[in-house]
Scaffold this motif. Structure first.
Motif, PDB file in Angstrom:
ATOM      1  N   ARG A 199      49.581  11.870 -10.721  1.00 28.49           N
ATOM      2  CA  ARG A 199      50.948  12.382 -10.735  1.00 28.49           C
ATOM      3  C   ARG A 199      51.100  13.265 -11.970  1.00 28.49           C
ATOM      4  O   ARG A 199      50.802  12.852 -13.084  1.00 28.49           O
ATOM      5  CB  ARG A 199      51.968  11.254 -10.785  1.00 28.49           C
ATOM      6  N   ARG A 200      51.564  14.479 -11.740  1.00 30.93           N
ATOM      7  CA  ARG A 200      51.764  15.438 -12.823  1.00 30.93           C
ATOM      8  C   ARG A 200      53.179  15.321 -13.375  1.00 30.93           C
ATOM      9  O   ARG A 200      54.041  14.667 -12.776  1.00 30.93           O
ATOM     10  CB  ARG A 200      51.510  16.852 -12.306  1.00 30.93           C
ATOM     11  N   PRO A 201      53.444  15.960 -14.506  1.00 33.16           N
ATOM     12  CA  PRO A 201      54.784  15.879 -15.103  1.00 33.16           C
ATOM     13  C   PRO A 201      55.916  16.331 -14.178  1.00 33.16           C
ATOM     14  O   PRO A 201      57.053  15.893 -14.329  1.00 33.16           O
ATOM     15  CB  PRO A 201      54.680  16.791 -16.329  1.00 33.16           C
TER      16      PRO A 201
ATOM     17  N   TRP B 241      52.142  14.704  -6.658  1.00 28.15           N
ATOM     18  CA  TRP B 241      50.800  14.117  -6.649  1.00 28.15           C
ATOM     19  C   TRP B 241      49.770  15.189  -6.319  1.00 28.15           C
ATOM     20  O   TRP B 241      49.972  16.004  -5.423  1.00 28.15           O
ATOM     21  CB  TRP B 241      50.718  13.000  -5.616  1.00 28.15           C
ATOM     22  N   TYR B 242      48.653  15.147  -7.033  1.00 31.72           N
ATOM     23  CA  TYR B 242      47.564  16.101  -6.830  1.00 31.72           C
ATOM     24  C   TYR B 242      46.268  15.350  -6.599  1.00 31.72           C
ATOM     25  O   TYR B 242      45.993  14.347  -7.262  1.00 31.72           O
ATOM     26  CB  TYR B 242      47.388  16.992  -8.061  1.00 31.72           C
TER      27      TYR B 242
ATOM     28  N   ALA C 111      50.735   3.381  -7.710  1.00 28.74           N
ATOM     29  CA  ALA C 111      51.426   2.851  -8.877  1.00 28.74           C
ATOM     30  C   ALA C 111      50.803   3.481 -10.111  1.00 28.74           C
ATOM     31  O   ALA C 111      49.600   3.706 -10.166  1.00 28.74           O
ATOM     32  CB  ALA C 111      51.292   1.331  -8.920  1.00 28.74           C
ATOM     33  N   GLY C 112      51.594   3.774 -11.080  1.00 30.77           N
ATOM     34  CA  GLY C 112      51.070   4.442 -12.266  1.00 30.77           C
ATOM     35  C   GLY C 112      50.957   5.929 -12.018  1.00 30.77           C
ATOM     36  O   GLY C 112      51.547   6.476 -11.087  1.00 30.77           O
TER      37      GLY C 112
ATOM     38  N   GLY D 294      35.103  -0.343 -10.179  1.00 27.02           N
ATOM     39  CA  GLY D 294      36.357  -0.094 -10.874  1.00 27.02           C
ATOM     40  C   GLY D 294      37.296   0.872 -10.188  1.00 27.02           C
ATOM     41  O   GLY D 294      38.393   1.128 -10.684  1.00 27.02           O
ATOM     42  N   ASP D 295      36.890   1.423  -9.056  1.00 29.03           N
ATOM     43  CA  ASP D 295      37.746   2.381  -8.356  1.00 29.03           C
ATOM     44  C   ASP D 295      38.905   1.677  -7.669  1.00 29.03           C
ATOM     45  O   ASP D 295      38.743   0.594  -7.115  1.00 29.03           O
ATOM     46  CB  ASP D 295      36.937   3.194  -7.333  1.00 29.03           C
ATOM     47  N   ASP D 296      40.070   2.316  -7.699  1.00 27.94           N
ATOM     48  CA  ASP D 296      41.268   1.742  -7.079  1.00 27.94           C
ATOM     49  C   ASP D 296      41.194   1.795  -5.562  1.00 27.94           C
ATOM     50  O   ASP D 296      41.671   0.892  -4.880  1.00 27.94           O
ATOM     51  CB  ASP D 296      42.516   2.500  -7.551  1.00 27.94           C
ATOM     52  N   VAL D 297      40.620   2.869  -5.022  1.00 21.18           N
ATOM     53  CA  VAL D 297      40.452   3.028  -3.576  1.00 21.18           C
ATOM     54  C   VAL D 297      38.967   3.164  -3.305  1.00 21.18           C
ATOM     55  O   VAL D 297      38.307   4.055  -3.842  1.00 21.18           O
ATOM     56  CB  VAL D 297      41.207   4.276  -3.056  1.00 21.18           C
ATOM     57  N   LYS D 298      38.440   2.269  -2.482  1.00 22.84           N
ATOM     58  CA  LYS D 298      37.011   2.272  -2.156  1.00 22.84           C
ATOM     59  C   LYS D 298      36.765   3.132  -0.917  1.00 22.84           C
ATOM     60  O   LYS D 298      37.498   3.038   0.072  1.00 22.84           O
ATOM     61  CB  LYS D 298      36.527   0.864  -1.848  1.00 22.84           C
TER      62      LYS D 298
END
Length: 84
Positions: free
Chosen positions: A36-38, A42-43, A6-7, A17-21
């Motif tokens: 996510r790039r313009p 996803w990179y 998301a985002g 604070g990391d989204d994925v541990k």
């Protein structure tokens, strides 16, 4: 464990604070991120050099992710999969 992207940015590491541990003796806070790039793709971007971040067994400095890529950071393996 499933994580929904998301985002535009997901942090990966062993910090609170990391989204994925992830686990690993030398893994740091915000060790890598997925962004996510313009162009809508996803990179994976490693933010630390050691231990190495690999995709499909190869060390990367940056990688455009495709479905079913697997990412190894420390002793954790992640899969980039299409959601249902």
């Amino acid at each position: 464990k499933r994580v929904v992207l998301a985002g535009d940015r997901i942090s990966i590491g062993k910090g609170d604070g990391d989204d994925v541990k992830v686990k690993g003796l030398l893994v740091s806070r915000e060790h890598a991120c997925v962004e996510r790039r313009p162009d809508g793709r996803w990179y994976l971007v490693p933010l630390k050099k050691f231990p190495a971040v690999t995709v499909n067994g190869l060390k990367v400095t940056e990688h455009r992710l495709t479905y079913d890529d697997y990412i190894d950071i420390g002793s954790t393996r992640l899969w980039f999969r299409k959601g249902k």
